[in-house]
Design a protein around this motif. Structure first.
Motif, mmCIF file in Angstrom:
data_model
loop_
_atom_site.group_PDB
_atom_site.id
_atom_site.type_symbol
_atom_site.label_atom_id
_atom_site.label_comp_id
_atom_site.label_asym_id
_atom_site.label_seq_id
_atom_site.Cartn_x
_atom_site.Cartn_y
_atom_site.Cartn_z
ATOM 1 N N VAL A 43 2.970 5.802 7.192
ATOM 2 C CA VAL A 43 4.195 5.741 6.377
ATOM 3 C C VAL A 43 5.426 5.863 7.278
ATOM 4 O O VAL A 43 6.409 5.123 7.105
ATOM 5 N N LYS A 44 5.368 6.762 8.254
ATOM 6 C CA LYS A 44 6.497 6.917 9.188
ATOM 7 C C LYS A 44 6.743 5.620 9.957
ATOM 8 O O LYS A 44 7.894 5.198 10.118
ATOM 9 N N GLU A 45 5.675 5.002 10.433
ATOM 10 C CA GLU A 45 5.815 3.736 11.159
ATOM 11 C C GLU A 45 6.411 2.657 10.267
ATOM 12 O O GLU A 45 7.283 1.898 10.692
ATOM 13 N N PHE A 46 5.925 2.587 9.023
ATOM 14 C CA PHE A 46 6.467 1.612 8.080
ATOM 15 C C PHE A 46 7.956 1.873 7.857
ATOM 16 O O PHE A 46 8.769 0.945 7.878
ATOM 17 N N TRP A 47 8.312 3.132 7.644
ATOM 18 C CA TRP A 47 9.700 3.486 7.385
ATOM 19 C C TRP A 47 10.590 3.093 8.562
ATOM 20 O O TRP A 47 11.707 2.624 8.379
ATOM 21 N N ASP A 48 10.075 3.279 9.769
ATOM 22 C CA ASP A 48 10.837 2.935 10.963
ATOM 23 C C ASP A 48 11.085 1.433 11.098
ATOM 24 O O ASP A 48 12.007 1.015 11.794
ATOM 25 N N THR A 49 10.248 0.612 10.421
ATOM 26 C CA THR A 49 10.463 -0.840 10.497
ATOM 27 C C THR A 49 11.564 -1.311 9.559
ATOM 28 O O THR A 49 12.006 -2.451 9.665
ATOM 29 N N LYS A 89 0.821 -1.213 0.000
ATOM 30 C CA LYS A 89 0.000 0.000 0.000
ATOM 31 C C LYS A 89 0.854 1.261 0.000
ATOM 32 O O LYS A 89 0.359 2.339 -0.304
ATOM 33 N N TYR A 90 2.144 1.121 0.311
ATOM 34 C CA TYR A 90 3.033 2.276 0.347
ATOM 35 C C TYR A 90 3.694 2.568 -0.994
ATOM 36 O O TYR A 90 4.289 3.631 -1.155
ATOM 37 N N VAL A 91 3.584 1.663 -1.945
ATOM 38 C CA VAL A 91 4.208 1.872 -3.254
ATOM 39 C C VAL A 91 3.705 3.172 -3.900
ATOM 40 O O VAL A 91 4.515 4.004 -4.325
ATOM 41 N N PRO A 92 2.376 3.409 -3.979
ATOM 42 C CA PRO A 92 1.915 4.664 -4.578
ATOM 43 C C PRO A 92 2.374 5.901 -3.795
ATOM 44 O O PRO A 92 2.613 6.955 -4.377
ATOM 45 N N VAL A 93 2.533 5.751 -2.493
ATOM 46 C CA VAL A 93 2.994 6.870 -1.660
ATOM 47 C C VAL A 93 4.407 7.267 -2.048
ATOM 48 O O VAL A 93 4.697 8.445 -2.303
ATOM 49 N N PHE A 94 5.295 6.281 -2.121
ATOM 50 C CA PHE A 94 6.681 6.597 -2.441
ATOM 51 C C PHE A 94 6.841 7.038 -3.896
ATOM 52 O O PHE A 94 7.697 7.866 -4.197
ATOM 53 N N LYS A 95 6.002 6.513 -4.786
ATOM 54 C CA LYS A 95 6.008 7.000 -6.170
ATOM 55 C C LYS A 95 5.580 8.460 -6.202
ATOM 56 O O LYS A 95 6.175 9.276 -6.910
ATOM 57 N N ALA A 96 4.549 8.795 -5.437
ATOM 58 C CA ALA A 96 4.063 10.180 -5.396
ATOM 59 C C ALA A 96 5.140 11.115 -4.853
ATOM 60 O O ALA A 96 5.340 12.211 -5.371
ATOM 61 N N LEU A 97 5.841 10.670 -3.822
ATOM 62 C CA LEU A 97 6.869 11.508 -3.208
ATOM 63 C C LEU A 97 8.161 11.554 -4.011
ATOM 64 O O LEU A 97 9.043 12.350 -3.706
ATOM 65 N N GLY A 98 8.249 10.727 -5.038
ATOM 66 C CA GLY A 98 9.432 10.710 -5.894
ATOM 67 C C GLY A 98 9.514 11.891 -6.841
ATOM 68 O O GLY A 98 10.501 12.057 -7.549
ATOM 69 N N ASP A 99 8.496 12.725 -6.845
ATOM 70 C CA ASP A 99 8.477 13.910 -7.697
ATOM 71 C C ASP A 99 8.694 15.141 -6.818
ATOM 72 O O ASP A 99 8.022 15.323 -5.798
ATOM 73 N N GLU A 100 9.621 16.003 -7.216
ATOM 74 C CA GLU A 100 9.988 17.173 -6.421
ATOM 75 C C GLU A 100 8.803 18.102 -6.166
ATOM 76 O O GLU A 100 8.612 18.602 -5.045
ATOM 77 N N THR A 101 7.973 18.323 -7.163
ATOM 78 C CA THR A 101 6.814 19.204 -6.997
ATOM 79 C C THR A 101 5.850 18.639 -5.967
ATOM 80 O O THR A 101 5.389 19.348 -5.067
ATOM 81 N N ARG A 102 5.553 17.351 -6.075
ATOM 82 C CA ARG A 102 4.617 16.737 -5.131
ATOM 83 C C ARG A 102 5.186 16.725 -3.712
ATOM 84 O O ARG A 102 4.466 16.941 -2.741
ATOM 85 N N LEU A 103 6.470 16.491 -3.591
ATOM 86 C CA LEU A 103 7.112 16.521 -2.279
ATOM 87 C C LEU A 103 6.980 17.917 -1.666
ATOM 88 O O LEU A 103 6.657 18.065 -0.483
ATOM 89 N N LYS A 104 7.172 18.950 -2.475
ATOM 90 C CA LYS A 104 7.034 20.324 -1.983
ATOM 91 C C LYS A 104 5.591 20.635 -1.596
ATOM 92 O O LYS A 104 5.343 21.345 -0.620
ATOM 93 N N ILE A 105 4.634 20.099 -2.337
ATOM 94 C CA ILE A 105 3.223 20.322 -2.001
ATOM 95 C C ILE A 105 2.904 19.706 -0.651
ATOM 96 O O ILE A 105 2.263 20.337 0.194
ATOM 97 N N VAL A 106 3.350 18.478 -0.408
ATOM 98 C CA VAL A 106 3.117 17.826 0.879
ATOM 99 C C VAL A 106 3.760 18.652 1.994
ATOM 100 O O VAL A 106 3.166 18.850 3.063
#
Length: 93
Positions: free
Chosen positions: A81-87, A6-23
């Motif tokens: 996502v943070k919890e997943f990343w911490d694992t 379920k995190y694959v689309p999240v990391f794909k979304a954050l892989g773009d500089e514009t989207r990362l800045k929006i978040v």
């Protein structure tokens, strides 16, 4: 679907500089699409494309207020996502 899939689309979304800045912008609170658009040199359709990816990934919530779209970070998903990343522990491999 495996839990981590379920995190694959999240990391794909954050892989773009514009989207990362929006978040990052939305971390200060809800914003109207027009406010987000002012911070970038994008067309409205391009912003809509980025917002669609962010909302479909679950990172961002959207709501219509009159003629305007308002966006906010989905704090629940971000915490997940943070919890997943911490694992992820590369030292155990």
């Amino acid at each position: 679907m495996k839990t981590d899939e379920k995190y694959v689309p999240v990391f794909k979304a954050l892989g773009d500089e514009t989207r990362l800045k929006i978040v990052e912008m939305l971390s200060d609170g809800e914003l109207c699409a027009c406010d987000i658009l002012e911070s970038f040199q994008l067309t409205q359709p391009t912003l809509s494309y980025h917002m669609k990816i962010l909302t479909e990934s679950g990172l961002v919530n959207s709501r219509k207020e009159g003629p305007r779209m308002r966006y906010s970070n989905n704090e629940s998903m971000i915490s997940s996502v943070k919890e997943f990343w911490d694992t992820i522990d590369s030292s155990s491999k």
